[in-house]
Design a protein around this motif. Structure first.
Motif, mmCIF file in Angstrom:
data_model
loop_
_atom_site.group_PDB
_atom_site.id
_atom_site.type_symbol
_atom_site.label_atom_id
_atom_site.label_comp_id
_atom_site.label_asym_id
_atom_site.label_seq_id
_atom_site.Cartn_x
_atom_site.Cartn_y
_atom_site.Cartn_z
ATOM 1 N N ILE A 66 0.835 -1.208 0.000
ATOM 2 C CA ILE A 66 0.000 0.000 0.000
ATOM 3 C C ILE A 66 0.866 1.253 0.000
ATOM 4 O O ILE A 66 0.456 2.312 -0.493
ATOM 5 N N THR A 67 2.086 1.143 0.551
ATOM 6 C CA THR A 67 2.964 2.315 0.600
ATOM 7 C C THR A 67 3.326 2.822 -0.801
ATOM 8 O O THR A 67 3.654 3.993 -0.970
ATOM 9 N N LEU A 68 3.258 1.942 -1.807
ATOM 10 C CA LEU A 68 3.528 2.382 -3.183
ATOM 11 C C LEU A 68 2.510 3.426 -3.620
ATOM 12 O O LEU A 68 2.854 4.433 -4.249
ATOM 13 N N LEU A 69 1.249 3.181 -3.272
ATOM 14 C CA LEU A 69 0.214 4.180 -3.548
ATOM 15 C C LEU A 69 0.437 5.417 -2.697
ATOM 16 O O LEU A 69 0.153 6.549 -3.124
ATOM 17 N N GLY A 70 0.947 5.195 -1.492
ATOM 18 C CA GLY A 70 1.234 6.312 -0.600
ATOM 19 C C GLY A 70 2.279 7.255 -1.179
ATOM 20 O O GLY A 70 2.148 8.481 -1.068
ATOM 21 N N TRP A 71 3.315 6.686 -1.821
ATOM 22 C CA TRP A 71 4.345 7.528 -2.430
ATOM 23 C C TRP A 71 3.754 8.401 -3.527
ATOM 24 O O TRP A 71 4.085 9.586 -3.640
ATOM 25 N N VAL A 72 2.869 7.821 -4.322
ATOM 26 C CA VAL A 72 2.242 8.585 -5.401
ATOM 27 C C VAL A 72 1.402 9.720 -4.825
ATOM 28 O O VAL A 72 1.492 10.878 -5.267
ATOM 29 N N THR A 98 16.349 15.644 2.356
ATOM 30 C CA THR A 98 16.661 14.733 3.466
ATOM 31 C C THR A 98 15.649 13.597 3.497
ATOM 32 O O THR A 98 16.013 12.419 3.591
ATOM 33 N N TRP A 99 14.377 13.955 3.367
ATOM 34 C CA TRP A 99 13.329 12.927 3.381
ATOM 35 C C TRP A 99 13.295 12.148 2.076
ATOM 36 O O TRP A 99 12.955 10.956 2.059
ATOM 37 N N PHE A 100 13.659 12.806 0.998
ATOM 38 C CA PHE A 100 13.762 12.090 -0.278
ATOM 39 C C PHE A 100 14.878 11.046 -0.201
ATOM 40 O O PHE A 100 14.722 9.904 -0.649
ATOM 41 N N GLY A 101 16.004 11.447 0.392
ATOM 42 C CA GLY A 101 17.110 10.517 0.593
ATOM 43 C C GLY A 101 16.734 9.380 1.528
ATOM 44 O O GLY A 101 17.134 8.221 1.316
ATOM 45 N N PHE A 102 15.934 9.695 2.531
ATOM 46 C CA PHE A 102 15.436 8.659 3.440
ATOM 47 C C PHE A 102 14.620 7.626 2.665
ATOM 48 O O PHE A 102 14.773 6.416 2.855
ATOM 49 N N GLY A 103 13.757 8.100 1.774
ATOM 50 C CA GLY A 103 12.937 7.192 0.974
ATOM 51 C C GLY A 103 13.777 6.287 0.092
ATOM 52 O O GLY A 103 13.514 5.081 -0.015
ATOM 53 N N ILE A 104 14.808 6.861 -0.534
ATOM 54 C CA ILE A 104 15.698 6.057 -1.375
ATOM 55 C C ILE A 104 16.415 5.005 -0.534
ATOM 56 O O ILE A 104 16.543 3.835 -0.932
ATOM 57 N N ALA A 105 16.879 5.412 0.657
ATOM 58 C CA ALA A 105 17.587 4.484 1.542
ATOM 59 C C ALA A 105 16.691 3.317 1.952
ATOM 60 O O ALA A 105 17.129 2.161 2.000
ATOM 61 N N VAL A 106 15.424 3.604 2.225
ATOM 62 C CA VAL A 106 14.481 2.557 2.626
ATOM 63 C C VAL A 106 14.262 1.569 1.479
ATOM 64 O O VAL A 106 14.256 0.352 1.686
ATOM 65 N N VAL A 107 14.082 2.098 0.267
ATOM 66 C CA VAL A 107 13.868 1.228 -0.899
ATOM 67 C C VAL A 107 15.072 0.320 -1.124
ATOM 68 O O VAL A 107 14.931 -0.904 -1.318
#
Length: 207
Positions: A66-72, A98-107
């Protein structure tokens, strides 16, 4: 005199940038943070419930898709906020990326764990997912607190870091990861939802 004026002028510019960054954050990013706070809390609780009722508990983890829809959805919200921002500062850019980098790190973290799981069949690595993500989230929130001078975000970052330790402790004590999702949900409420509702309330009073 020129040096003294320059120092005062620099401090004035910095304070103006911080004030503008706070305003921009409260107008748009605040909504994104609240959105993720509610979404992750709901998914984490759903994951815990599914672990208890499914015949094949491992299938419960699909709920995180569901988080994929959340990103959109969050990108659409942020795009609207960016358009409404009157002035953008370097602090806005720092917080945003910073939060964009956090998202990349999580992926990357998830993909890496999945590959290791498939190649080496080491299930214990999934024990670390929630604590590590909470550590990274705390770091990102700490940077945001420093950039925007939000004291409540410092407490939020500390909550995430403490939550990561509690996740490890409960896993050691109960020999399973189920309770990590309840801890994650609680951390999101304390660190994201409550502080941002407080900030939202303050913003409304100043309108």
């Amino acid at each position: 005199m020129d040096t003294q004026f320059s120092e005062k002028d620099s401090l004035r510019v910095i304070n103006e940038m911080i004030s503008q960054a706070k305003s921009n954050f409260q107008r748009g990013s605040l909504t994104v943070v609240l959105f993720w706070g509610y979404l992750i809390s709901a998914i984490a609780i759903a994951n815990f419930v599914l672990l208890q009722i499914l015949n094949k508990p491992q299938q419960s983890f699909w709920v995180w898709c569901i988080t994929l829809l959340g990103w959109v959805a969050s990108m659409l919200i942020q795009r609207k906020a960016d358009r409404s921002a009157i002035v953008k500062t370097h602090i806005d850019t720092i917080v945003k990326y910073t939060w964009f980098g956090f998202g990349i790190a999580v992926v990357i973290f998830f993909i890496s764990l999945w590959i290791l799981r498939m190649q080496f069949n080491v299930p214990f690595i999934f024990v670390t997912i929630t604590p590590v993500i909470m550590l990274m989230c705390g770091m990102a929130q700490f940077i945001t607190a420093t950039a925007c001078r939000y004291k409540t975000y410092y407490w939020g970052a500390a909550t995430f870091w403490l939550g990561a330790l509690v996740c490890v402790a409960t896993t050691v004590i109960f020999k399973k990861t189920d309770y990590q999702f309840l801890i994650l949900a609680a951390a999101m409420v304390i660190s994201f939802i409550i502080p941002n509702h407080i900030l939202n309330s303050k913003m409304q009073k100043h309108v």
